[in-house]
Design an enzyme around this catalytic site. Structure first.
Site, mmCIF file in Angstrom:
data_model
loop_
_atom_site.group_PDB
_atom_site.id
_atom_site.type_symbol
_atom_site.label_atom_id
_atom_site.label_comp_id
_atom_site.label_asym_id
_atom_site.label_seq_id
_atom_site.Cartn_x
_atom_site.Cartn_y
_atom_site.Cartn_z
ATOM 1 N N GLY A 111 -7.630 2.097 1.747
ATOM 2 C CA GLY A 111 -7.909 2.596 0.400
ATOM 3 C C GLY A 111 -8.769 3.837 0.351
ATOM 4 O O GLY A 111 -8.897 4.584 1.327
ATOM 5 N N GLU A 118 0.847 -1.202 0.000
ATOM 6 C CA GLU A 118 0.000 0.000 0.000
ATOM 7 C C GLU A 118 0.879 1.246 0.000
ATOM 8 O O GLU A 118 1.783 1.368 0.809
ATOM 9 C CB GLU A 118 -0.937 0.007 1.221
ATOM 10 C CG GLU A 118 -1.764 1.272 1.392
ATOM 11 C CD GLU A 118 -2.619 1.630 0.160
ATOM 12 O OE1 GLU A 118 -3.472 0.815 -0.233
ATOM 13 O OE2 GLU A 118 -2.410 2.726 -0.414
ATOM 14 N N HIS A 168 -43.958 -4.438 12.443
ATOM 15 C CA HIS A 168 -44.700 -3.186 12.366
ATOM 16 C C HIS A 168 -44.405 -2.355 13.615
ATOM 17 O O HIS A 168 -44.361 -2.917 14.705
ATOM 18 C CB HIS A 168 -46.200 -3.479 12.300
ATOM 19 C CG HIS A 168 -47.040 -2.240 12.363
ATOM 20 N ND1 HIS A 168 -47.196 -1.404 11.273
ATOM 21 C CD2 HIS A 168 -47.727 -1.673 13.390
ATOM 22 C CE1 HIS A 168 -47.971 -0.384 11.640
ATOM 23 N NE2 HIS A 168 -48.310 -0.521 12.913
ATOM 24 N N ALA A 208 -17.640 -0.271 -2.823
ATOM 25 C CA ALA A 208 -16.795 -0.922 -1.823
ATOM 26 C C ALA A 208 -17.241 -2.362 -1.561
ATOM 27 O O ALA A 208 -16.408 -3.265 -1.444
ATOM 28 C CB ALA A 208 -16.822 -0.118 -0.530
ATOM 29 N N GLY A 225 3.774 -0.340 -5.523
ATOM 30 C CA GLY A 225 4.167 -1.601 -6.143
ATOM 31 C C GLY A 225 4.204 -1.468 -7.662
ATOM 32 O O GLY A 225 3.359 -0.787 -8.248
ATOM 33 N N THR A 270 -1.872 5.092 5.338
ATOM 34 C CA THR A 270 -2.777 4.259 6.143
ATOM 35 C C THR A 270 -3.467 3.231 5.240
ATOM 36 O O THR A 270 -3.578 3.439 4.030
ATOM 37 C CB THR A 270 -3.865 5.124 6.814
ATOM 38 O OG1 THR A 270 -4.403 6.009 5.822
ATOM 39 C CG2 THR A 270 -3.317 5.950 7.962
ATOM 40 N N GLY A 310 -24.014 12.557 -10.269
ATOM 41 C CA GLY A 310 -23.940 11.158 -9.841
ATOM 42 C C GLY A 310 -23.955 11.077 -8.319
ATOM 43 O O GLY A 310 -24.189 12.077 -7.623
HETATM 44 C C1 LIG Z 1 -16.287 10.383 -1.888
HETATM 45 C C2 LIG Z 1 -16.529 8.923 -2.146
HETATM 46 C C3 LIG Z 1 -17.559 8.283 -1.497
HETATM 47 C C4 LIG Z 1 -17.791 6.936 -1.704
HETATM 48 N N1 LIG Z 1 -18.825 6.348 -1.045
HETATM 49 C C5 LIG Z 1 -19.071 5.044 -1.233
HETATM 50 C C6 LIG Z 1 -20.098 4.397 -0.505
HETATM 51 O O1 LIG Z 1 -20.774 4.997 0.325
HETATM 52 N N2 LIG Z 1 -20.309 3.081 -0.727
HETATM 53 C C7 LIG Z 1 -19.568 2.368 -1.635
HETATM 54 O O2 LIG Z 1 -19.821 1.178 -1.824
HETATM 55 N N3 LIG Z 1 -18.577 2.952 -2.337
HETATM 56 C C8 LIG Z 1 -18.310 4.270 -2.146
HETATM 57 N N4 LIG Z 1 -17.270 4.855 -2.822
HETATM 58 C C9 LIG Z 1 -16.490 4.018 -3.768
HETATM 59 C C10 LIG Z 1 -15.492 3.141 -3.000
HETATM 60 O O3 LIG Z 1 -14.650 3.958 -2.236
HETATM 61 C C11 LIG Z 1 -14.687 2.303 -3.960
HETATM 62 O O4 LIG Z 1 -15.555 1.563 -4.795
HETATM 63 C C12 LIG Z 1 -13.790 1.324 -3.216
HETATM 64 O O5 LIG Z 1 -12.910 2.003 -2.361
HETATM 65 C C13 LIG Z 1 -12.990 0.476 -4.200
HETATM 66 O O6 LIG Z 1 -12.188 -0.401 -3.491
HETATM 67 P P1 LIG Z 1 -10.846 -0.999 -4.107
HETATM 68 O O7 LIG Z 1 -10.328 -1.931 -3.073
HETATM 69 O O8 LIG Z 1 -11.079 -1.496 -5.460
HETATM 70 O O9 LIG Z 1 -9.855 0.254 -4.278
HETATM 71 P P2 LIG Z 1 -9.468 1.517 -3.406
HETATM 72 O O10 LIG Z 1 -10.332 1.675 -2.221
HETATM 73 O O11 LIG Z 1 -9.379 2.647 -4.363
HETATM 74 O O12 LIG Z 1 -8.032 1.155 -2.852
HETATM 75 C C14 LIG Z 1 -6.940 0.964 -3.674
HETATM 76 C C15 LIG Z 1 -5.688 1.244 -2.876
HETATM 77 O O13 LIG Z 1 -4.583 0.855 -3.671
HETATM 78 C C16 LIG Z 1 -3.526 1.765 -3.472
HETATM 79 N N5 LIG Z 1 -2.663 1.696 -4.649
HETATM 80 C C17 LIG Z 1 -2.970 2.018 -5.929
HETATM 81 N N6 LIG Z 1 -1.923 1.771 -6.740
HETATM 82 C C18 LIG Z 1 -0.950 1.264 -5.946
HETATM 83 C C19 LIG Z 1 0.363 0.800 -6.195
HETATM 84 N N7 LIG Z 1 0.879 0.756 -7.425
HETATM 85 N N8 LIG Z 1 1.091 0.359 -5.133
HETATM 86 C C20 LIG Z 1 0.586 0.365 -3.877
HETATM 87 N N9 LIG Z 1 -0.644 0.794 -3.594
HETATM 88 C C21 LIG Z 1 -1.417 1.222 -4.617
HETATM 89 C C22 LIG Z 1 -4.232 3.106 -3.332
HETATM 90 O O14 LIG Z 1 -3.405 4.008 -2.610
HETATM 91 C C23 LIG Z 1 -5.471 2.715 -2.546
HETATM 92 O O15 LIG Z 1 -5.273 2.874 -1.177
HETATM 93 C C24 LIG Z 1 -16.985 6.211 -2.600
HETATM 94 C C25 LIG Z 1 -15.917 6.835 -3.253
HETATM 95 C C26 LIG Z 1 -15.686 8.175 -3.026
HETATM 96 C C27 LIG Z 1 -14.528 8.835 -3.714
#
Ligand SMILES: Cc1cc2nc3c(=O)[nH]c(=O)nc-3n(C[C@H](O)[C@H](O)[C@H](O)COP(=O)(O)OP(=O)(O)OC[C@H]3O[C@@H](n4cnc5c(N)ncnc54)[C@H](O)[C@@H]3O)c2cc1C
Length: 463
Positions: free
Chosen positions: A42, A35, A442, A319, A117, A39, A180
C-alpha cells in the site's frame, strides 16, 4: 449455505489489508487480497512511511555533517551529496519490504489477486476479467493525496508527497503547502539537503491535532533550523512557467495578496479515502459526508459481511492504526473478539527532533475535566544534553482526581520510540505515580518521561 471462492476477500494490501489477510489466514480462513498496485504494502510501504523514513534517515546524517553537529563531537567532514545513491537506498528499502509482504503471503497461503477490485454484489467482487466470491469482504483501500482545487500536480515543478520523495535534484526553493506531518517531514528532508524551504499553512499554527505547547515549540525548532513559515495564510493559486512556479497567497483573514516564486511546490494538504471505482452502491453501501465508510466498533459496515478498516474509515490516517484494525477485523471475522482502543493511538512526526503524542492534548483534556500537568525539558536530561540534543520537552497530562495518565506529548530526538512506553502505560491504566516510580535506565532519553511524571506532582529532580 452458498459456496464461496474464499472465506475472506480483502480489497487493498496496505498495512490494514495485508495484516488482516495474514491474520485471517493464520486463523485458518481461505483468504485472498486484491491489490491494483504492482507491489504489495500500500501507500505505507510504497510511497509513504517507508520511503519517507529512508530519506529522512539519510538526510539526517547529511545534515549532521553539514550543520556542525558532527564537528561538535570532533568529527570534521564536508559532506558531498550523491542524490542518486540516496534514492537508490530508498528504493532498495521499499523493494525489500514490499517483497517481504509477498513472501509472507506465500508463507501464509494468502492468494494475491492482481488488479482493481469493484463490487458486483455484497459477496462478489470483479477483479479485472475475474469474478470472485467471498463470505466476508474487507474494504482496506486506504487513501490518496487530496488535490488543491485549481492546482495541477505535474510531479516536476508541482509535486505531491510521492513526487517529493523522488526529486531528481535538490530544489533551490521548495514551497510546502500545508504544515502537517507529511509537509514537515518532506520539507525537512530537502531543507537538510540544501533547499530553502517555505511552509504555508492556512491555520495559525502548524501540526493541527497536536498539543498546543508542542505545536508552538515545534514551530520554534523548525524556524531555528531554517524553515520559513507563513501561518494564517491561504494559497489562492499556483501557476507554472517553465521551471518556475508562482504561488499566490493572501492572509487567511483577507488582505493583500503576495506572490512567491519557487522551483518546486509540494502540495501536502491532506489525504482522502479511496472509494472511487469500488461500486459501493452495488453492495448496498454508501460513504459518509467525508467520503469515508462508516463501521461499528467491530469494523463491520452497515451491510452484514462487509467490513472496512484503515484510512478509508474515520480516525487518524496512520499505518499502525490500520494494522491494529487489520488484526481486529480478521479476529472478528474468525469468531474471536478483535478490539482497537482508539483513545490510545500514538502519532509521530519523524523530524529531528521527533515529535510524538498519545491520548488527549492539554486543550482537549481541560475541556473534559480537571487535570494535572507535568513537564520536563530535554535540556535537563543527561543523555540528550550529552548528545547535543537539548531541544524539546515531555509533557504528561493526568486526570486530577484519579491521577490516570490521559495524554503524553514529547519533542525529543527519539520521541517516536519513547512514546511506546506512554502508550503501554495508558493501555494498562497507569497513573502518573506508576510511571514516576518505575525505574528507567540511565542515561536514556526515556528518563524524561519519568521526570515529567514526577513533575505532575511538582517533584522532578533535574530541573
Ligand atoms: C509520505 C507519507 C508518509 C507517511 N508516513 C507515515 C508514518 O511515518 N507513519 C504512519 O503511521 N503513517 C504514515 N503515513 C500514512 C500511512 O501510509 C497510511 O495511514 C497507511 O498506509 C494506511 O493504510 P491502509 O491499509 O488503510 O491503506 P493504504 O496503505 O493506502 O493501502 C491501500 C491499498 O489499496 C489499494 N487499492 C485501493 N483501491 C483499490 C481497489 N479498488 N482495488 C485494488 N486495490 C485497491 C491501493 O493501491 C493501496 O495499495 C504516511 C503517508 C504518506 C503519504
Amino acid at each position: 449455505m452458498a459456496d464461496y471462492d474464499y472465506d475472506v476477500l480483502i480489497i487493498g494490501s496496505g498495512p490494514g489489508g495485508y495484516v488482516a489477510a495474514i491474520r485471517a489466514a493464520q486463523l485458518g480462513l481461505r483468504t485472498a487480497c486484491v491489490e491494483s498496485r504492482e507491489t504489495l504494502g500500500g501507500t505505507c510501504l510504497n510511497v509513504g512511511c517507508i520511503p519517507s523514513k529512508a530519506m529522512l534517515h539519510a538526510s539526517e546524517y547529511f545534515d549532521a555533517a553539514a550543520n556542525g553537529t558532527m564537528a561538535k563531537m570532533g568529527i570534521k567532514v564536508t559532506p558531498e551529496l550523491d542524490l542518486p545513491a540516496m534514492h537508490a537506498q530508498r528504493i532498495d528499502a521499499v523493494t525489500q519490504l514490499t517483497g517481504g509482504i509477498a513472501f509472507l503471503f506465500k508463507k501464509n497461503k494468502v492468494t494475491w489477486l492482481k488488479g482493481r477490485g469493484a463490487f458486483v454484489d455484497a459477496h462478489t467482487v470483479q477483479v479485472g476479467e475475474q469474478t470472485v466470491t467471498a463470505k466476508d469482504i474487507v474494504i482496506a483501500t486506504g487513501s490518496s493525496v487530496t488535490p488543491l482545487p485549481g492546482v495541477t500536480v505535474d510531479q516536476k515543478v508541482v509535486v505531491d508527497s510521492t513526487g517529493a520523495l523522488e526529486l531528481a535534484k535538490v530544489p533551490e526553493h521548495l514551497v510546502v503547502i500545508g504544515g502537517g506531518v507529511i509537509g514537515l517531514e518532506l520539507g525537512s528532508v530537502w531543507r537538510r539537503l540544501g533547499a530553502k524551504v517555505t511552509c504555508i499553512e492556512y491555520l495559525d499554527q502548524i501540526l493541527p491535532g497536536f498539543d498546543g505547547d508542542i505545536r508552538k515549540e515545534a514551530n520554534k525548532i523548525f524556524r531555528k533550523q531554517g524553515i520559513e513559515f507563513k501561518l494564517s495564510t491561504k494559497v489562492t493559486g499556483v501557476s507554472v512557467s517553465g521551471d518556475t512556479a508562482s504561488i499566490t497567497v493572501e492572509p487567511a483573514a483577507g488582505g493583500a495578496a503576495e506572490t512567491i516564486t519557487a522551483d518546486c511546490v509540494l502540495v501536502a494538504i491532506g489525504r482522502r479515502p479511496n472509494t472511487d471505482g469500488l461500486a459501493l452502491e452495488k453492495a448496498g453501501l454508501a460513504t459518509n459526508a467525508r467520503g469515508q465508510i462508516d463501521t461499528d466498533h467491530r469494523f463491520q459496515t452497515s451491510v452484514p459481511g462487509i467490513w472496512a478498516i484503515g484510512d478509508v474509515i474515520p480516525g487518524p490516517m496512520l499505518a499502525h492504526k490500520a494494522e491494529d484494525e487489520g488484526i481486529a477485523v480478521a479476529e472478528n471475522i474468525g469468531g474471536l473478539t478483535g478490539i482497537v482502543n482508539h483513545d490510545v493511538i500514538p502519532s509521530v512526526v519523524y523530524t529531528w527532533p521527533e515529535i510524538a503524542g498519545v491520548g488527549l492534548t492539554e486543550e482537549a483534556a481541560k475541556a473534559k475535566g480537571e487535570i494535572k500537568v507535568g513537564k520536563f525539558p530535554m535540556a535537563g536530561n543527561s543523555r540528550a544534553k550529552t548528545n547535543h540534543e537539548p531541544d524539546g520537552f515531555v509533557k504528561i497530562i493526568a486526570d486530577a482526581k484519579s491521577d490516570r495518565v490521559i495524554g503524553v506529548w514529547a519533542i525529543a530526538v527519539p520521541a517516536g520510540t519513547m512514546i511506546a512506553e506512554a502508550a503501554l502505560g495508558m493501555e494498562m491504566g497507569a497513573t502518573s505515580e506508576d510511571i514516576a516510580y518505575t525505574c528507567h535506565a540511565h542515561p536514556t532519553h526515556s528518563e524524561a518521561i519519568k521526570e515529567a511524571a514526577m513533575a505532575v506532582r511538582g517533584k522532578a529532580i533535574h530541573v
